[in-house]
Motif scaffolding. Structure first.
Motif, mmCIF file in Angstrom:
data_model
loop_
_atom_site.group_PDB
_atom_site.id
_atom_site.type_symbol
_atom_site.label_atom_id
_atom_site.label_comp_id
_atom_site.label_asym_id
_atom_site.label_seq_id
_atom_site.Cartn_x
_atom_site.Cartn_y
_atom_site.Cartn_z
ATOM 1 N N HIS A 73 1.728 6.470 15.293
ATOM 2 C CA HIS A 73 2.238 5.876 14.064
ATOM 3 C C HIS A 73 2.701 4.446 14.288
ATOM 4 O O HIS A 73 3.287 3.845 13.386
ATOM 5 C CB HIS A 73 3.411 6.706 13.531
ATOM 6 N N ARG A 74 2.445 3.860 15.458
ATOM 7 C CA ARG A 74 2.913 2.507 15.738
ATOM 8 C C ARG A 74 2.248 1.487 14.815
ATOM 9 O O ARG A 74 2.894 0.582 14.303
ATOM 10 C CB ARG A 74 2.645 2.151 17.206
ATOM 11 N N PHE A 75 0.960 1.641 14.598
ATOM 12 C CA PHE A 75 0.265 0.700 13.719
ATOM 13 C C PHE A 75 0.724 0.856 12.280
ATOM 14 O O PHE A 75 0.847 -0.116 11.542
ATOM 15 C CB PHE A 75 -1.243 0.895 13.819
ATOM 16 N N THR A 76 0.989 2.103 11.855
ATOM 17 C CA THR A 76 1.479 2.341 10.503
ATOM 18 C C THR A 76 2.824 1.652 10.298
ATOM 19 O O THR A 76 3.070 1.020 9.262
ATOM 20 C CB THR A 76 1.644 3.852 10.258
ATOM 21 N N LYS A 77 3.711 1.759 11.282
ATOM 22 C CA LYS A 77 5.016 1.112 11.185
ATOM 23 C C LYS A 77 4.870 -0.406 11.126
ATOM 24 O O LYS A 77 5.598 -1.083 10.396
ATOM 25 C CB LYS A 77 5.884 1.514 12.371
ATOM 26 N N LEU A 78 3.924 -0.935 11.909
ATOM 27 C CA LEU A 78 3.682 -2.379 11.894
ATOM 28 C C LEU A 78 3.233 -2.829 10.505
ATOM 29 O O LEU A 78 3.717 -3.833 9.977
ATOM 30 C CB LEU A 78 2.614 -2.747 12.922
ATOM 31 N N ALA A 79 2.311 -2.085 9.904
ATOM 32 C CA ALA A 79 1.804 -2.440 8.584
ATOM 33 C C ALA A 79 2.917 -2.429 7.550
ATOM 34 O O ALA A 79 3.001 -3.311 6.691
ATOM 35 C CB ALA A 79 0.693 -1.468 8.175
ATOM 36 N N VAL A 80 3.785 -1.428 7.632
ATOM 37 C CA VAL A 80 4.905 -1.344 6.695
ATOM 38 C C VAL A 80 5.832 -2.543 6.865
ATOM 39 O O VAL A 80 6.293 -3.141 5.880
ATOM 40 C CB VAL A 80 5.684 -0.029 6.912
ATOM 41 N N ARG A 81 6.103 -2.927 8.109
ATOM 42 C CA ARG A 81 6.983 -4.079 8.366
ATOM 43 C C ARG A 81 6.384 -5.355 7.774
ATOM 44 O O ARG A 81 7.107 -6.184 7.209
ATOM 45 C CB ARG A 81 7.208 -4.252 9.865
ATOM 46 N N ILE A 82 5.079 -5.527 7.935
ATOM 47 C CA ILE A 82 4.410 -6.721 7.426
ATOM 48 C C ILE A 82 4.600 -6.839 5.918
ATOM 49 O O ILE A 82 4.984 -7.887 5.395
ATOM 50 C CB ILE A 82 2.904 -6.687 7.761
ATOM 51 N N VAL A 83 4.340 -5.749 5.200
ATOM 52 C CA VAL A 83 4.447 -5.761 3.745
ATOM 53 C C VAL A 83 5.895 -5.955 3.307
ATOM 54 O O VAL A 83 6.185 -6.739 2.391
ATOM 55 C CB VAL A 83 3.869 -4.460 3.148
ATOM 56 N N VAL A 84 6.814 -5.237 3.960
ATOM 57 C CA VAL A 84 8.224 -5.309 3.575
ATOM 58 C C VAL A 84 8.784 -6.717 3.782
ATOM 59 O O VAL A 84 9.455 -7.271 2.906
ATOM 60 C CB VAL A 84 9.053 -4.281 4.371
ATOM 61 N N VAL A 85 8.505 -7.325 4.947
ATOM 62 C CA VAL A 85 9.005 -8.667 5.234
ATOM 63 C C VAL A 85 8.428 -9.681 4.252
ATOM 64 O O VAL A 85 9.142 -10.542 3.724
ATOM 65 C CB VAL A 85 8.676 -9.075 6.686
ATOM 66 N N PHE A 86 7.124 -9.581 4.010
ATOM 67 C CA PHE A 86 6.480 -10.495 3.077
ATOM 68 C C PHE A 86 7.080 -10.353 1.682
ATOM 69 O O PHE A 86 7.318 -11.341 0.987
ATOM 70 C CB PHE A 86 4.978 -10.219 3.039
ATOM 71 N N PHE A 87 7.342 -9.103 1.264
ATOM 72 C CA PHE A 87 7.878 -8.858 -0.076
ATOM 73 C C PHE A 87 9.323 -9.344 -0.187
ATOM 74 O O PHE A 87 9.701 -9.996 -1.173
ATOM 75 C CB PHE A 87 7.800 -7.363 -0.394
ATOM 76 N N ILE A 88 10.153 -9.050 0.822
ATOM 77 C CA ILE A 88 11.577 -9.391 0.760
ATOM 78 C C ILE A 88 11.787 -10.898 0.669
ATOM 79 O O ILE A 88 12.541 -11.391 -0.184
ATOM 80 C CB ILE A 88 12.322 -8.824 1.990
ATOM 81 N N PHE A 89 11.101 -11.644 1.534
ATOM 82 C CA PHE A 89 11.367 -13.082 1.601
ATOM 83 C C PHE A 89 10.475 -13.907 0.665
ATOM 84 O O PHE A 89 10.740 -15.085 0.446
ATOM 85 C CB PHE A 89 11.206 -13.579 3.038
ATOM 86 N N GLY A 90 9.429 -13.293 0.129
ATOM 87 C CA GLY A 90 8.581 -14.004 -0.816
ATOM 88 C C GLY A 90 8.984 -13.804 -2.263
ATOM 89 O O GLY A 90 8.798 -14.690 -3.099
ATOM 90 N N THR A 91 9.580 -12.636 -2.566
ATOM 91 C CA THR A 91 9.932 -12.311 -3.947
ATOM 92 C C THR A 91 10.928 -13.294 -4.583
ATOM 93 O O THR A 91 10.704 -13.726 -5.720
ATOM 94 C CB THR A 91 10.493 -10.874 -4.029
#
Length: 299
Positions: free
Chosen positions: A218-236
């Motif tokens: 699940h390491r890649f899944t966690k990485l993908a989630v982090r990418i989306v979350v970080v992009f959403f938090i600081f871009g919104t």
């Protein structure tokens, strides 16, 4: 007496700076302090893997370069926030263009990385047909497209005096349609389209990981989630600010210093997300390459 005069002058300069400007300059300072050495370290590390022929290190290197370009001139903008723009109209346009060029390149690189992973996992034969020249063309296309998308800074950026008497390098729109067009492009290209792409491609990858026995980690899944979350938090926040600006009269002065500063955190965090996941991406690629052999043996 001279030292006392300097202290009084410095105090008066910071007194003229608003809380918003102080907060923005602090955020930008942290981004610069962490992001510049972080992206530099990533570039040095990835340079060792360029000869392997893999596309991922090349794309991550492109991302690191674009992030570094967006961060390296932050001291100039911090000084301008606190003391006004004293560097002239030409540098206002040039440095603004470099920032927009690098930000567009960073966002497009993140988006392309999700597309690459999607194709390599679900459609490996199509990705293989692209070849080395096609891969170089994609990276080259990112930088050309980003340069074209950010070129409006050379036209709209101008130096203007603020109400407190200090000069400011800002977007100088002549009318409302110009402002709406620029803000719409920024919102779509820098946030809406990349976010939808990240969600779509990584959700498909998530399904593929859980459907295949070759992707138990699940390491890649966690990485993908982090990418989306970080992009959403600081871009919104920045994009919400753009929507507000589009809704208001073009003559209304609404500052976006803090939301703009938050957007730079993406460039600061990216090296930590991608560089430290490089080993994970290589492991996933090796597992995927071994998968057809495993299937042939079982057949």
């Amino acid at each position: 007496m001279k030292m006392e005069y300097q202290n009084i002058s410095n105090s008066s300069l910071f007194a003229r700076a608003s809380v918003e400007e102080l907060v923005s300059s602090t955020v930008l300072g942290l981004c610069c302090a962490l992001g510049v050495p972080g992206n530099t370290a990533v570039m040095v590390m990835l340079a060792q893997h360029l000869k392997e022929g893999s596309f991922t290190p090349k794309l991550m290197l492109s991302l690191a370069v674009s992030d570094l370009l967006s961060l390296i001139f932050l001291p100039v903008w911090i000084y301008a926030l606190l003391n006004g723009w004293v560097f002239g109209r030409g540098l206002c346009k040039l440095l603004s263009y470099i920032v927009y060029w690098s930000l567009y390149s960073s966002v497009l690189s993140v988006t392309l990385l999700s597309v690459q992973r999607f194709l390599q996992v679900l459609y490996p034969q199509r990705w293989a047909k692209l070849g080395q020249k096609g891969q170089k063309g994609l990276i080259f296309g990112i930088w050309i497209s980003s340069g074209a998308l950010g070129s409006y800074a050379l036209y709209f950026r101008n130096v203007k005096q603020k109400m407190n008497g200090l000069l400011e390098c800002h977007q100088d729109y002549r009318n409302n349609p110009e402002k709406l067009a620029v803000l719409l492009v920024e919102t779509l290209v820098m946030f809406v389209v990349p976010l939808l792409s990240l969600l779509f491609f990584y959700l498909r990858l998530y399904q593929r990981i859980h459907q295949s026995a070759s992707f138990k980690s699940h390491r890649f899944t966690k990485l993908a989630v982090r990418i989306v979350v970080v992009f959403f938090i600081f871009g919104t926040p920045c994009m919400i600010n753009n929507f507000v600006l589009m809704a208001l009269s073009w003559k209304t002065a609404v500052s976006n210093n803090i939301t703009g500063a938050l957007f730079f955190i993406n460039s600061c965090v990216n090296p930590f997300l991608y560089a430290f996941s490089a080993r994970t991406l290589r492991c996933r690629r090796k597992q995927h390459l071994d998968e057809p052999q495993h299937q042939n043996e079982t057949e």
